[in-house]
Structures are given as structure tokens and as C-alpha cells.
Design a protein around this motif. Structure first.
Motif, short mmCIF file in Angstrom:
data_model
loop_
_atom_site.label_atom_id
_atom_site.label_comp_id
_atom_site.label_asym_id
_atom_site.label_seq_id
_atom_site.Cartn_x
_atom_site.Cartn_y
_atom_site.Cartn_z
N ILE A 1 24.15 -28.51 -2.75
CA ILE A 1 24.40 -29.48 -3.82
C ILE A 1 23.14 -29.53 -4.68
CG2 ILE A 1 25.15 -31.82 -4.35
CD1 ILE A 1 25.93 -32.07 -1.34
N GLN A 2 23.21 -28.96 -5.85
CA GLN A 2 22.02 -28.84 -6.69
C GLN A 2 21.66 -30.17 -7.34
OE1 GLN A 2 22.79 -25.48 -9.28
NE2 GLN A 2 22.63 -24.01 -7.58
N GLU A 3 20.42 -30.23 -7.80
CA GLU A 3 19.83 -31.49 -8.23
C GLU A 3 20.59 -32.15 -9.37
OE1 GLU A 3 15.40 -33.19 -9.51
OE2 GLU A 3 15.81 -31.04 -9.47
N ASN A 4 21.10 -31.38 -10.32
CA ASN A 4 21.76 -31.94 -11.49
C ASN A 4 23.28 -31.87 -11.42
OD1 ASN A 4 19.25 -32.47 -12.75
ND2 ASN A 4 19.13 -30.35 -13.46
N PHE A 5 23.80 -31.57 -10.24
CA PHE A 5 25.25 -31.56 -10.09
C PHE A 5 25.76 -33.00 -10.13
CE2 PHE A 5 28.99 -31.74 -7.20
CZ PHE A 5 29.87 -31.05 -8.02
N ASP A 6 26.57 -33.31 -11.13
CA ASP A 6 27.02 -34.69 -11.34
C ASP A 6 28.42 -34.70 -11.94
OD1 ASP A 6 27.21 -37.41 -11.62
OD2 ASP A 6 25.88 -37.54 -13.35
N PRO A 7 29.47 -34.62 -11.12
CA PRO A 7 30.83 -34.71 -11.65
C PRO A 7 31.11 -36.13 -12.13
CG PRO A 7 30.87 -34.66 -9.25
CD PRO A 7 29.44 -34.46 -9.65
N ALA A 8 31.27 -36.29 -13.44
CA ALA A 8 31.35 -37.63 -14.02
C ALA A 8 32.56 -38.41 -13.52
CB ALA A 8 31.39 -37.53 -15.55
N LEU A 9 33.63 -37.72 -13.16
CA LEU A 9 34.81 -38.39 -12.61
C LEU A 9 34.91 -38.14 -11.10
CD1 LEU A 9 37.56 -37.75 -15.31
CD2 LEU A 9 36.00 -39.69 -15.07
N GLY A 10 33.78 -37.88 -10.46
CA GLY A 10 33.78 -37.59 -9.04
C GLY A 10 32.80 -38.44 -8.27
N PHE A 11 32.57 -38.05 -7.04
CA PHE A 11 31.67 -38.78 -6.14
C PHE A 11 30.82 -37.76 -5.40
CE2 PHE A 11 30.70 -40.26 -1.84
CZ PHE A 11 30.10 -41.49 -2.08
N VAL A 12 29.50 -37.97 -5.42
CA VAL A 12 28.56 -37.11 -4.70
C VAL A 12 27.63 -38.01 -3.91
CG1 VAL A 12 26.79 -35.34 -4.88
CG2 VAL A 12 28.66 -35.39 -6.53
N GLN A 13 27.51 -37.76 -2.62
CA GLN A 13 26.75 -38.66 -1.76
C GLN A 13 25.25 -38.40 -1.84
OE1 GLN A 13 28.30 -38.79 2.24
NE2 GLN A 13 27.88 -40.97 2.37
N ARG A 14 24.82 -37.14 -1.93
CA ARG A 14 23.40 -36.81 -2.06
C ARG A 14 23.27 -35.47 -2.77
NH1 ARG A 14 21.70 -36.77 4.21
NH2 ARG A 14 19.65 -36.09 3.49
N ARG A 15 22.11 -35.25 -3.38
CA ARG A 15 21.89 -34.06 -4.20
C ARG A 15 20.58 -33.38 -3.80
NH1 ARG A 15 23.93 -38.01 -7.58
NH2 ARG A 15 25.81 -37.44 -8.77
N ASN A 16 20.36 -32.21 -4.42
CA ASN A 16 19.13 -31.44 -4.23
C ASN A 16 18.93 -31.06 -2.76
OD1 ASN A 16 16.71 -30.17 -4.97
ND2 ASN A 16 15.50 -32.05 -4.67
N VAL A 17 20.05 -30.71 -2.08
CA VAL A 17 19.96 -30.38 -0.66
C VAL A 17 20.87 -29.20 -0.34
CG1 VAL A 17 19.33 -32.69 0.15
CG2 VAL A 17 21.75 -32.07 -0.07
N ARG A 18 20.53 -28.55 0.76
CA ARG A 18 21.39 -27.55 1.39
C ARG A 18 21.69 -28.05 2.79
NH1 ARG A 18 18.32 -23.33 0.77
NH2 ARG A 18 19.31 -22.69 -1.18
N MET A 19 22.98 -28.14 3.13
CA MET A 19 23.39 -28.72 4.41
C MET A 19 23.98 -27.67 5.33
SD MET A 19 26.49 -31.27 5.38
CE MET A 19 27.51 -29.84 5.75
N LEU A 20 23.65 -27.80 6.62
CA LEU A 20 24.27 -26.99 7.66
C LEU A 20 24.70 -27.91 8.78
CD1 LEU A 20 24.97 -24.28 9.09
CD2 LEU A 20 22.64 -24.35 10.05
N ARG A 21 25.96 -27.81 9.19
CA ARG A 21 26.43 -28.55 10.36
C ARG A 21 27.13 -27.57 11.31
NH1 ARG A 21 29.52 -34.28 11.28
NH2 ARG A 21 27.34 -34.90 11.24
N LEU A 22 26.74 -27.65 12.58
CA LEU A 22 27.36 -26.89 13.65
C LEU A 22 27.82 -27.87 14.72
CD1 LEU A 22 24.64 -24.11 14.05
CD2 LEU A 22 26.82 -23.87 12.84
N GLY A 23 29.03 -27.70 15.22
CA GLY A 23 29.51 -28.63 16.22
C GLY A 23 30.54 -28.00 17.13
N ALA A 24 30.61 -28.51 18.36
CA ALA A 24 31.60 -28.02 19.32
C ALA A 24 31.95 -29.15 20.27
CB ALA A 24 31.06 -26.82 20.08
N SER A 25 33.20 -29.14 20.73
CA SER A 25 33.69 -30.15 21.67
C SER A 25 34.47 -29.47 22.78
CB SER A 25 34.60 -31.16 20.96
OG SER A 25 33.94 -31.80 19.89
#
Length: 748
Positions: free
Chosen positions: A492-516
């Protein structure tokens, strides 16, 4: 990164995704993956005699027509014969589909039925539910449900498992209890459904839950790995040729009135306005929805939240116009679902979020009109939305547009595109464009198990911004009963801003790994139905400097669900967390955490008693280190039911934090008092308080459905603000509001 180059990475990502299509198709028998399992079939019998909707299946047609066949137990024992017999019969006349259900019960005095209000949660009760996949696309369906009290519950299913349970259709149901059990008669008008005019076969599924036994029986897809909302698991019903919708036009005029009292000035204001909602089937596959001089006075109040994070919090949409057919605008950024109890990623992205229309910084912006076209052409789903807002003292008039197209292929997969235009917050041009891909199957490699892969790329085009305005990512999941695993990656790049959308946080790269790992003990040791064990890892890296911003593990050691319906959801869940602050963070008014690195490890215990009990509750505590100090969070709820009319519930969540920078307490209290005179007349009352704002708010809501489609609403709201002085605290009355809305539907 230039604007021209901002989209090259997501484009490359999607190119790789399409390459995966070939690998996916070679590893799965594409087009035949789900069809390798036998499909259950049933016939809808055409009748000419009238059906009296009274819940008693005494018309000759009910006795002479064929049943759909026996249900198969899914829980507690997959594939077993249900403990109680269920008979389901399908009829149709020129105007309605009728579903007749006889739920035999050898202990009819122990049938559970506590809910009666429209769209109530039926989980504490015995209930039946059904899906209608009218296009037989194995992805989208209509959902209907009821319990022995005749509660009307409906919704939409999309993307083969996602749901919109706030959708309301015009239909009816009646129930009857007897010594043999309970019965239900559903009458669903064909005018309330969209379907292909030349189709004769629909997808169909049916389920019955017996709550005291914690038992579910299902007609099709009675497997642990298959959820009821997986439309691909449905069987087929035939005999539906020659159906008509009339002119396919619903005209719903309404009159709304509102009285406001200002506590500050003592002034009263009284306003009223007419309006119109219109629903027209342009074709049997395409629906036009229009609203003029729109009013949302009947909308339920939002649940209070206190934000103890650095990032935005999400409030769901509740306005009826935007909820209608909302699934077509769903985008692959929603990723994959998390197991119960696992925190969300904290990086939610919605390129279109309808609450950005008509609401601005907590204030309502009047809507002059709204137009929405949704449906399909062949296997292509389309959604077009245009809304115009009125000029106010705090927002200029705007015309906002959303377009969505989704091309379905195989049985559960699609490729799509989305564009939004408009910016309610600013008088500037703003456009967001994106493409997404979904590959899904419920029979990966012939194993009978689910697999989902999503990929997407988005770019926002806002005036004055020329680079770092893209977002892209992918998610893969293996969501099954015994084994559940997932991987999610997004940028999610720093200036990504969808005017009719919702973004929780910016300027980050996220990785999630999970197992159950979720075994079901065969010897029913300690009465355990299923045991859940999870390990999830989430990491956020800053794009501007490459440093770790957040990192956490979540370990579920004990999560036991018992045959009784009680659950020990967590017994010392461990959550080692690392946070790096690049600037000071005010976590509570007057409590500021300095920039730097923080390591802390909360522990969690949470227990819930069975919903079938009249007095049901839950209790949880999170404790241990917290940022630079320590904290405890206590959450509890208590619900009392006096079947079938009264439900009282109380919820509270309190955080007590002790930090070197200062101590604070965050409290949210909520109480509900709901009373249903009948399935068509209900009273819902909500009282909420949070100490962050110091506001105590009450909403009383009455909904009276004279006939399906004809409703009368009364909504009263009152607020108080807490004032703390030397003599303690007191509440000062704030503004009051009373809204009335009456609507009547003409069906042509």
C-alpha cells in the motif's frame, strides 16, 4: 516512481496470476472439478390450487407432491442419518415458489425458539435455511431462513461464501407448532428474484439446525469442509420453466418526517419530505434501482468503538439503498477470512466503500438521487452506481460514479475491473481504477477440499499527486475444516488514496502467514466437538526506509468447542508484538508514546456459553505487557431471552492501561432491549456509552410491517454528555430527534 510506472508492478503481478491460471487448470479438472461429485436433484411441482399461507401443510398438493429427499447429518457426525426426520416439498404457481417444511421432533416440548424480529440472529434457536441460485452460476444466491416463531430472515450470497444479510426482499413465511414438531410454509414471489427467462434449473440447498443437540442436517454438501453459504455445494431443482415477473416494476413512494430539539438553544424544528424508491427489471437479468429525495432516517445506529491503534477503524454500511446488490461491487482486496479469534490484518482496503457517499466527518450529506444498475449479461456481472448529493454549508454538491465488471469462468472463478470517480470531501477530481482475479475450487486436486487464490492491483488518481499512488497484492487460502492455511501479501503505497474507498494504513508492505489444525475427537473426549489450534504471523515493512513497522505472532493453544454449545475460545492465547513508532503516538488524550521500538506480549482468555440457553454470556480478559507498560482488557456480555418476544443484552469492554507516559481507562458499554409483538412488529432499543467522547446515546426503533413491502418506522434518538466536576460526574441532556417514515410498495 512516476505515474506512468506506478501500475507496472500490479500489472506484472496480475500477469503472473494469469500464468497461475494455466497451472491451476492443469492441477484441477477445470470445469469438472466440482461436478465430479454427485449432484442432488429435486422437482418443483406446478399447482393451480391456492395455497393458504398458515404454516399448516394441509392442502392436497403438499401431500401428493414428491419430497426432495432425506437430509444428511453434517454436525456432529458427517454423513450420519439425522436424529430427527425432515420433509421438504417444493411447489410453484404462476406467481410464487412455495417451500413446505415439516420438522419432526420426538421431543417437541424442547424445541428452541427465542427470536421473532425481522432479520434477527437465529443461532440460539432451531431453524431452517435455504439458498436459491437462480442463475445456477454456483457463486451467487438468495438466502431465506426462519425458526418456529416465523421470523423472517433473508440475505444475499456472493463470491461463493460472502454474505450481505442486511438485504431485505418482499416475501412471506408462516409456521405452526404441533406435537409432531414444527412446520413452515415459505412463499417467495418470482417478482422478488432475478433469473434467466429461459432457465428451467436453479441451484438449491436446504439446512435444518436443532440447537439443543448442536446438530445440523443438510440436503447437499453435508461435509465438514463445506459451509452452507458455499453456493457451489448446492443441488439442483427443476421444473421452473415459463416463469414470469410481470412488468418487473416495484414503485415504493415514501413520506419521511423529522423533529429535532436543540438542547443548547431550546429551538425545535420540524421537517417533512416525500421521496421515491424504484426497482425495475430492465431485463430478467438486469435490475435498475433508483432513489429520489433519499431518506435514511430508519437506519440503525452504529456500534460505538474506541480506537487504541494508530490506524483507521471500520464501520459497516447499514443504509438500505447501498446494501441492495452490494456484492457485485465486492473486490478481491477483502482477501480471505480469518479464523475466529484471530485479529484482522489491520491493513484493510476497500476501493469502493459506500459510507464515503452521503456521510462526511460524521455529518449527513443529503442525497438528491441515486441510480444503480446491477445484474449480468451471460456470465458477465455488471454494477453501475451514480449518486448525486446536495450542496450544504460543509460539502459542495457532487456526482459520484462507480463501475464494476466481473467475468466469471469455470465454476467459482472470475476476472474483473473497477473504477470510481468523485471526491465528496474535496472539490477536486479523483479516480480509482483496479483489476482483480479470483481462482477458486471446492475440489482441489480431486481432494474434495477448498482452495482460493485472489490477486489485485489498484491505482488512485488524485489532483496534485503524481507518484506512489498504487496498491497491489495477493492472497491464497486453504480454508477447510481440519486444516486451514493462508498467505497474504500486499503493498500500500504512501499516496494511495481511493476517494470513495477505505484504506486502513499506508506506506507499508504486509505479509501474513497462518495455519490452523482443527481435529474433531472421535471418542468425544470430555464432550469436545472440535479443537482449534492456530499460529499466525503478520509483518509490516515501511516502504520509505525498509524498516519493520509492526510484527506479531498469534498462538492459539486451547480453543475447544463442546457438544453442549459452550466454547473455551482461548486459554492463554499468546500474542508477542513488536511496534516501531516513527513519530509520537497519542494513544489516549494526554498519553503520548514517544517514537522508538516497543516489545510486549499480551495473553488472552475467553469463554462463551451456549447460545441455546435463556441466560447466555461470555467473558474474556487480555492481560500482560502493553506498549511501554501493562494493561488489562475485560470484555463481557450477558443475554437473557424470554421466548419468543423479549431479549435483553448487556455488553461491556474496558481497558485499564498503566504506562510511564500516563495511565488511562477506555470504556464502552452497550445495552439492548428488544421486544417483538410479532414477526412484523418489533421494538429495538439501544443504549451506548463510551468514556472517550463522554457521550451516552439512546436509539429506540420501531418497525411495523403491515404487509411485506409496506413498512412504518419510528426512530427516537436522545444523547447526553458526561460532565465531570468536583462533586463527581453528571450527564447533561443533548439534542433529541424523532424520525418517522412510511413506505408502500406497488408491484406491477
Amino acid at each position: 516512481m512516476s505515474r506512468r510506472g506506478a501500475f507496472t508492478v500490479p500489472a506484472a503481478l496480475l500477469c503472473c496470476s494469469f500464468a497461475l491460471v494455466a497451472a491451476f487448470s492443469s492441477g484441477v479438472a477445470v470445469g469438472q472439478d466440482e461436478s465430479s461429485r454427485p449432484t442432488r436433484t429435486a422437482v418443483v411441482t406446478a399447482v393451480s390450487e391456492p395455497i393458504l399461507l398458515d404454516g399448516v401443510l394441509d392442502e392436497p398438493a403438499w401431500q401428493s407432491s414428491p419430497r426432495i429427499g432425506n437430509l444428511v447429518q453434517r454436525i456432529p457426525t458427517e454423513g450420519a442419518v439425522p436424529s430427527e426426520r425432515t420433509e421438504v416439498t417444493l411447489l410453484r404457481d404462476a406467481d410464487h415458489l412455495y417451500i413446505g417444511v415439516m420438522c419432526h421432533d420426538s421431543e417437541s416440548g424442547r424445541i428452541l425458539a427465542s427470536q421473532m424480529a425481522r432479520d434477527a440472529s437465529l443461532r440460539p434457536d432451531d431453524y431452517v435455511e435455504l439458498l436459491l441460485d437462480t442463475f445456477r452460476d454456483q457463486s451467487n444466491a438468495y438466502y431465506f431462513s426462519t425458526n418456529p416463531n416465523g421470523a423472517l430472515v433473508d440475505g444475499l450470497v456472493f463470491a461463493n461464501g460472502e454474505t450481505n444479510e442486511d438485504w431485505d426482499a418482499i416475501w412471506n413465511v408462516a409456521t405452526q407448532r404441533s406435537d409432531q414438531g414444527w412446520s413452515a410454509e415459505f412463499a417467495i414471489p418470482f417478482k422478488s428474484l432475478n433469473f434467466p427467462p429461459d432457465g428451467t434449473v436453479w441451484g438449491f440447498n436446504f439446512s435444518r439446525s436443532i440447537r439443543r443437540k448442536f446438530e445440523e442436517g443438510r440436503w447437499a454438501g453435508a461435509r465438514f469442509d463445506a459451509q452452507f453459504f458455499q453456493v457451489s455445494e448446492a443441488g439442483e431443482i427443476s421444473g421452473l420453466g415459463g416463469l414470469e415477473q410481470g412488468r418487473g416494476l416495484d414503485i415504493r413512494p415514501f413520506v419521511a418526517g423529522r423533529w429535532d430539539h436543540s438542547a443548547g438553544s431550546g429551538d425545535d424544528s420540524l421537517r417533512g419530505k416525500p421521496g421515491l424508491d424504484l426497482f425495475y427489471n430492465v431485463t430478467p437479468n438486469l435490475k435498475l434501482t433508483a432513489t429520489l429525495n433519499t431518506d435514511f432516517g430508519e437506519t440503525e445506529v452504529d456500534a460505538r468503538q474506541i480506537n487504541l491503534t494508530r490506524f483507521s477503524i471500520f464501520f459497516p454500511e447499514k443504509r438500505s439503498f447501498f446494501l441492495q446488490d452490494a456484492g457485485v461491487f465486492n473486490f478481491a482486496t477483502t482477501g480471505v477470512s480469518q479464523p475466529g479469534g484471530i485479529p484482522s490484518t489491520g491493513a484493510e482496503i476497500f476501493p469502493f466503500f459506500s459510507r464515503r457517499i452521503g456521510l462526511l466527518r460524521g455529518r449527513e450529506v443529503p442525497l438528491d438521487y441515486g441510480l444503480k444498475l446491477t445484474g449480468r449479461v451471460g456470465r458477465t456481472e455488471v454494477g453501475v452506481l451514480n449518486v448525486g448529493t446536495r450542496d450544504t454549508s460543509f460539502a459542495a454538491d457532487q456526482s459520484m460514479f462507480v463501475g464494476r465488471v466481473r467475468q466469471n469462468f469455470w465454476q467459482q472463478s472470475y476476472v474483473g475491473a473497477l473504477v470510481t470517480s468523485g471526491n465528496q470531501a474535496l472539490e477536486t477530481d479523483a479516480t480509482t481504477m483496479g483489476v482483480d482475479l479470483r481462482l477458486a475450487t471446492s475440489d482441489i486436486l480431486g481432494s474434495g477440499r477448498n482452495f482460493v487464490f485472489n490477486a489485485w492491483g489498484l491505482e488512485s488518481d488524485n489532483e496534485g499527486v503524481s507518484d506512489n499512488d498504487a496498491s497491489f497484492g495477493f492472497a491464497a487460502a486453504f480454508p477447510n475444516d481440519r486444516y486451514d492455511a493462508q498467505v497474504q501479501w500486499r503493498e500500500i503505497q504512501e499516496n494511495f488514496d481511493p476517494a470513495l474507498g477505505f484504506v486502513q494504513r499506508r506506506n507499508v508492505r504486509m505479509l501474513r502467514l497462518g495455519a490452523s489444525f482443527n481435529p474433531r475427537p472421535k471418542n468425544q473426549w470430555l464432550g469436545i466437538q472440535q479443537m482449534y489450534h492456530d499460529i499466525f504471523y503478520t509483518e509490516f515493512t515501511r516502504l520509505d526506509n525498509g524498516l519493520i513497522e509492526s510484527r506479531d505472532f498469534y498462538f492459539t493453544i486451547v480453543d475447544w468447542h463442546f457438544q453442549s454449545g459452550d466454547s473455551l475460545h482461548s486459554l492463554f492465547d499468546v500474542n508477542p508484538t513488536y511496534e516501531r513508532l516513527f513519530e509520537p503516538f497519542e494513544i489516549s488524550p494526554g498519553v503520548v508514546l514517544p517514537q522508538g521500538e516497543y516489545d510486549f506480549t499480551p495473553l488472552r482468555i475467553f469463554f462463551t456459553s451456549a447460545q441455546k440457553r435463556r441466560l447466555q454470556g461470555s467473558f474474556g480478559v487480555t492481560f500482560g505487557s502493553f506498549w511501554s507498560g501493562d494493561a488489562e482488557t475485560y470484555s463481557s456480555s450477558l443475554r437473557y431471552s424470554a421466548p419468543p418476544r423479549l431479549t435483553i443484552s448487556v455488553e461491556t469492554r474496558q481497558t485499564f492501561a498503566r504506562l510511564p507516559q500516563g495511565d488511562f481507562v477506555a470504556r464502552i458499554h452497550r445495552a439492548e432491549f428488544n421486544y417483538a409483538v410479532s414477526p412484523r412488529l418489533s421494538f429495538a432499543n439501544v443504549l451506548q456509552f463510551d468514556n472517550r467522547s463522554g457521550n451516552l446515546g439512546f436509539q429506540g426503533r420501531v418497525r411495523w410491517t403491515l404487509e411485506p413491502g409496506n413498512d412504518l418506522f419510528f426512530i427516537f434518538g436522545q444523547g447526553w454528555v458526561q460532565e465531570v466536576g468536583e462533586r463527581g460526574s453528571d450527564f447533561r441532556q443533548q439534542d433529541s430527534r424523532l424520525a418517522v417514515k412510511a413506505q408502500y410498495t406497488f408491484r406491477l
